[in-house]
Design a protein around this motif. Structure first.
Motif, PDB file in Angstrom:
ATOM      1  N   GLN A 278      11.236 110.234  21.359  1.00 53.59           N
ATOM      2  CA  GLN A 278      11.063 110.443  21.877  1.00 53.59           C
ATOM      3  C   GLN A 278      11.768 111.318  22.778  1.00 53.59           C
ATOM      4  N   ASP A 279      11.738 112.732  23.286  1.00 51.24           N
ATOM      5  CA  ASP A 279      12.328 113.741  24.002  1.00 51.24           C
ATOM      6  C   ASP A 279      13.768 113.678  23.830  1.00 51.24           C
TER       7      ASP A 279
ATOM      8  N   ASN B 158       0.295 101.990  20.059  1.00 52.08           N
ATOM      9  CA  ASN B 158      -0.543 104.020  20.286  1.00 52.08           C
ATOM     10  C   ASN B 158       0.446 104.450  21.471  1.00 52.08           C
ATOM     11  N   ASP B 159       1.157 103.668  21.337  1.00 52.81           N
ATOM     12  CA  ASP B 159       2.754 104.414  22.199  1.00 52.81           C
ATOM     13  C   ASP B 159       3.815 104.670  22.047  1.00 52.81           C
TER      14      ASP B 159
ATOM     15  N   ARG C 132      -0.694 107.553  10.093  1.00 49.49           N
ATOM     16  CA  ARG C 132      -1.103 107.677  11.609  1.00 49.49           C
ATOM     17  C   ARG C 132      -2.515 108.001  11.256  1.00 49.49           C
TER      18      ARG C 132
ATOM     19  N   ARG D 127       5.501 101.731  22.365  1.00 51.24           N
ATOM     20  CA  ARG D 127       6.646 100.576  22.746  1.00 51.24           C
ATOM     21  C   ARG D 127       6.235  99.620  22.114  1.00 51.24           C
TER      22      ARG D 127
ATOM     23  N   GLU E  88       4.596 112.074  12.407  1.00 60.06           N
ATOM     24  CA  GLU E  88       4.730 112.690  13.663  1.00 60.06           C
ATOM     25  C   GLU E  88       3.771 112.615  14.522  1.00 60.06           C
TER      26      GLU E  88
ATOM     27  N   GLY F 110      -4.323 108.879  17.432  1.00 64.23           N
ATOM     28  CA  GLY F 110      -3.514 109.106  17.485  1.00 64.23           C
ATOM     29  C   GLY F 110      -3.043 107.862  17.394  1.00 64.23           C
ATOM     30  N   SER F 111      -2.663 106.877  17.231  1.00 63.99           N
ATOM     31  CA  SER F 111      -2.298 105.746  17.042  1.00 63.99           C
ATOM     32  C   SER F 111      -1.676 105.607  14.730  1.00 63.99           C
TER      33      SER F 111
ATOM     34  N   PRO G  48       1.345 112.405  18.673  1.00 58.84           N
ATOM     35  CA  PRO G  48       1.758 113.102  19.748  1.00 58.84           C
ATOM     36  C   PRO G  48       3.024 112.862  20.762  1.00 58.84           C
ATOM     37  N   TRP G  49       2.797 111.629  20.748  1.00 57.68           N
ATOM     38  CA  TRP G  49       3.830 111.019  21.929  1.00 57.68           C
ATOM     39  C   TRP G  49       5.353 110.494  21.535  1.00 57.68           C
ATOM     40  N   GLY G  50       5.616 110.475  19.755  1.00 62.27           N
ATOM     41  CA  GLY G  50       7.082 110.929  19.512  1.00 62.27           C
ATOM     42  C   GLY G  50       7.033 110.648  17.658  1.00 62.27           C
TER      43      GLY G  50
END
Length: 260
Positions: A127-128, A163-164, A144, A166, A110, A148-149, A112-114
């Motif tokens: 995500q969402d 990092n995201d 992790r 994507r 897990e 945050g990456s 922070p962004w997904g």
């Protein structure tokens, strides 16, 4: 004499019946040797194989889930990764996540962004509340980092990070370290009797990993060649028997007409 003829007939007919598995082994061996280049693992045939006994409703459904990984999310949800998909625990029951159904789940992380999942079919991202595969490949673990990456290990590409969720690329620092690692520091591969048997079967023991496809293709073509030539020889034999019987019947009919 009659016993020998019956034994020969049994031999011929059993040989014809065994041609089918022989051809299947030959063709499938060739395809397996090139499954990566042909992208066979990305072709979904699930709706079309239910007629096969091994892929019926009971055959395709695992008798018991083989848990491979678990993760408790910050919102209290629990994810369970199994040999046959990802499940979310709600209350006292677990619900399968359809997008990852049938995939082998190796690790869950897990961010922070997904949520990132490493699976046999690749890297999955949520995500969402929406799941999608962002990287294809054979993924093994998700780690992790404090910044945050996340890093995921792919069988054919090595370590990739994002990092995201994507954009994925090999981390420059680790790439430089691995490239500078002396070959003398790498431990020798452990060869057990079971591994030796497998490597002799696939040809790796004789030609190495990169050229084992030559061995598999060769044996596959041999099986296909023997299968087709066997069918052809059997068909010629049956045709000759039929023609001989027809010729004898015609001769007998001619003799009968002459004697009348």
């Amino acid at each position: 004499m009659q016993l020998n003829l019956k034994a020969r007939d049994w031999h011929n007919w059993l040989s014809v019946l065994l041609v089918v598995p022989m051809l299947l082994v030959g063709f499938t061996s060739i395809f397996l040797a090139h499954k990566k280049e042909l992208g066979l693992n990305d072709i979904d045939l699930t709706p079309y194989v239910a007629w096969l006994p091994g892929y019926g409703e009971s055959g395709r459904r695992a008798q018991a889930p083989e848990v491979r990984s678990t993760a408790t999310l910050t919102d209290g949800r629990v994810l369970i990764g199994t040999q046959n998909g990802l499940f979310e625990v709600v209350g006292t029951s677990a619900h399968a996540i359809p997008e990852l159904g049938g995939d082998q789940i190796r690790d869950i992380a897990e961010l922070p962004w997904g949520i990132v999942v490493a699976a046999k079919a690749g890297i999955w991202l949520s995500q969402d509340g929406r799941w999608q595969r962002v990287v294809a490949g054979d993924a093994w673990n998700a780690h992790r980092h404090p910044d945050g990456s996340v890093s995921v290990t792919l069988k054919d590409r090595g370590i990739v990070s994002s990092n995201d969720g994507r954009e994925w690329s090999p981390p420059a620092s680790l790439r430089a370290v691995l490239a500078g690692l002396p070959s003398t520091d790498m431990p020798d591969e452990r060869v057990t009797l079971g591994k030796l048997m497998i490597d002799m079967h696939t040809g790796k023991a004789f030609l190495g990993k990169n050229a084992e496809w030559v061995w598999i293709d060769l044996l596959g073509f041999v099986w296909v060649f023997l299968g087709f030539t066997g069918l052809w020889l059997w068909w010629r034999t049956q045709t000759k028997k039929r023609d001989s019987a027809l010729k004898r019947a015609q001769q007998a009919a001619s003799v009968a007409r002459i004697t009348q």
